[in-house]
Design a protein around this motif. Structure first.
Motif, PDB file in Angstrom:
ATOM      1  N   GLU A   1       0.825  -1.215   0.000  1.00  0.00           N
ATOM      2  CA  GLU A   1       0.000   0.000   0.000  1.00  0.00           C
ATOM      3  C   GLU A   1       0.857   1.261   0.000  1.00  0.00           C
ATOM      4  OE1 GLU A   1      -3.892  -1.896   2.317  1.00  0.00           O
ATOM      5  OE2 GLU A   1      -2.398  -0.775   3.468  1.00  0.00           O
ATOM      6  N   ILE A   2       1.938   1.249   0.755  1.00  0.00           N
ATOM      7  CA  ILE A   2       2.846   2.405   0.768  1.00  0.00           C
ATOM      8  C   ILE A   2       3.469   2.581  -0.614  1.00  0.00           C
ATOM      9  CG2 ILE A   2       5.027   3.288   1.691  1.00  0.00           C
ATOM     10  CD1 ILE A   2       4.199   1.801   4.357  1.00  0.00           C
ATOM     11  N   ALA A   3       3.942   1.494  -1.192  1.00  0.00           N
ATOM     12  CA  ALA A   3       4.534   1.565  -2.533  1.00  0.00           C
ATOM     13  C   ALA A   3       3.520   2.108  -3.534  1.00  0.00           C
ATOM     14  CB  ALA A   3       5.036   0.187  -2.967  1.00  0.00           C
ATOM     15  N   ALA A   4       2.296   1.604  -3.471  1.00  0.00           N
ATOM     16  CA  ALA A   4       1.245   2.054  -4.391  1.00  0.00           C
ATOM     17  C   ALA A   4       1.003   3.555  -4.250  1.00  0.00           C
ATOM     18  CB  ALA A   4      -0.045   1.277  -4.136  1.00  0.00           C
ATOM     19  N   ALA A   5       0.951   4.045  -3.022  1.00  0.00           N
ATOM     20  CA  ALA A   5       0.711   5.473  -2.799  1.00  0.00           C
ATOM     21  C   ALA A   5       1.858   6.320  -3.341  1.00  0.00           C
ATOM     22  CB  ALA A   5       0.519   5.733  -1.303  1.00  0.00           C
ATOM     23  N   VAL A   6       3.091   5.894  -3.109  1.00  0.00           N
ATOM     24  CA  VAL A   6       4.247   6.687  -3.547  1.00  0.00           C
ATOM     25  C   VAL A   6       4.339   6.760  -5.066  1.00  0.00           C
ATOM     26  CG1 VAL A   6       6.776   6.814  -3.547  1.00  0.00           C
ATOM     27  CG2 VAL A   6       5.560   6.308  -1.420  1.00  0.00           C
ATOM     28  N   VAL A   7       4.037   5.658  -5.762  1.00  0.00           N
ATOM     29  CA  VAL A   7       4.171   5.656  -7.226  1.00  0.00           C
ATOM     30  C   VAL A   7       2.882   6.031  -7.951  1.00  0.00           C
ATOM     31  CG1 VAL A   7       6.055   3.981  -7.174  1.00  0.00           C
ATOM     32  CG2 VAL A   7       3.707   3.176  -7.524  1.00  0.00           C
ATOM     33  N   GLY A   8       1.793   6.245  -7.214  1.00  0.00           N
ATOM     34  CA  GLY A   8       0.536   6.631  -7.847  1.00  0.00           C
ATOM     35  C   GLY A   8      -0.215   5.475  -8.489  1.00  0.00           C
ATOM     36  N   TYR A   9      -0.015   4.281  -8.007  1.00  0.00           N
ATOM     37  CA  TYR A   9      -0.710   3.093  -8.527  1.00  0.00           C
ATOM     38  C   TYR A   9      -2.149   3.119  -8.027  1.00  0.00           C
ATOM     39  CZ  TYR A   9      -1.887  -1.889  -9.014  1.00  0.00           C
ATOM     40  OH  TYR A   9      -2.486  -3.081  -9.335  1.00  0.00           O
ATOM     41  N   ALA A  10      -3.102   3.056  -8.941  1.00  0.00           N
ATOM     42  CA  ALA A  10      -4.510   3.145  -8.569  1.00  0.00           C
ATOM     43  C   ALA A  10      -5.247   1.807  -8.661  1.00  0.00           C
ATOM     44  CB  ALA A  10      -5.211   4.170  -9.455  1.00  0.00           C
ATOM     45  N   GLY A  11      -4.572   0.756  -9.091  1.00  0.00           N
ATOM     46  CA  GLY A  11      -5.211  -0.545  -9.239  1.00  0.00           C
ATOM     47  C   GLY A  11      -5.353  -1.267  -7.913  1.00  0.00           C
ATOM     48  N   ASN A  12      -5.903  -2.463  -7.998  1.00  0.00           N
ATOM     49  CA  ASN A  12      -6.038  -3.311  -6.822  1.00  0.00           C
ATOM     50  C   ASN A  12      -4.711  -3.979  -6.508  1.00  0.00           C
ATOM     51  OD1 ASN A  12      -8.832  -2.864  -6.493  1.00  0.00           O
ATOM     52  ND2 ASN A  12      -9.293  -4.426  -8.015  1.00  0.00           N
TER      53      ASN A  12
END
Length: 161
Positions: free
Chosen positions: A63-74
């Motif tokens: 979740e942290i990685a997704a937030a930092v890189v702007g990943y919006a998928g599941n």
């Protein structure tokens, strides 16, 4: 395809009567993961798919990685990334997604260092995959055994500098 392996950050100790799978990242562990991803952004990390172990600390890492890189998928949770899983199980998850350009896998030791050796077709490779270590392996074929190319590895020693 670019495959990024990310070991979770520092987690809290197991609570009496608690399960290892329920351990959360400490505040310092959350910051370790955030710094590792921020440090890798100039290298073009932009996953089109994120897989995570179902363990809480790995999900939080993803979740942290997704937030930092702007990943919006599941974020897809898979038993293939639990600590005692086999690299072959993870390979099956990866090769089932050949159209993805970048996959990020958030997980644990000893699996991630074993997976790195497996994806590089280097069974005797030994790796110190400490907490919040992030690396990239490029794969160009999905039949048979993998034979990837290590492009870079960011360890806490590097991003702490």
């Amino acid at each position: 395809m670019q495959v990024h392996l990310l070991r979770h950050g520092t987690a809290e100790d197991t609570r009496p009567g608690g399960a290892d799978s329920e351990r959360k990242l400490t505040p310092a562990g959350r910051e370790e993961v955030r710094r590792a991803i921020v440090r890798a952004r100039p290298a073009g990390i932009a996953p089109t798919l994120i897989f995570s172990s179902p363990y809480v600390r790995a999900v939080e890492t993803a979740e942290i990685a997704a937030a930092v890189v702007g990943y919006a998928g599941n974020i897809l949770r898979t038993e293939a990334l639990v600590p005692e899983a086999s690299p072959r199980q993870v390979w099956q998850e990866i090769r089932g997604r050949p159209d993805e350009s970048q996959i990020l896998l958030a997980g644990h030791e000893p699996l991630l260092s074993q997976l790195m050796a497996y994806l590089l077709n280097a069974p005797s490779l030994r790796v110190d995959m400490r907490k919040a270590t992030l690396l990239r392996i490029d794969l160009d074929r999905f039949t048979g055994e993998p034979s990837g190319l290590l492009k870079w590895m960011v360890t806490p020693d590097i991003w702490a500098a």
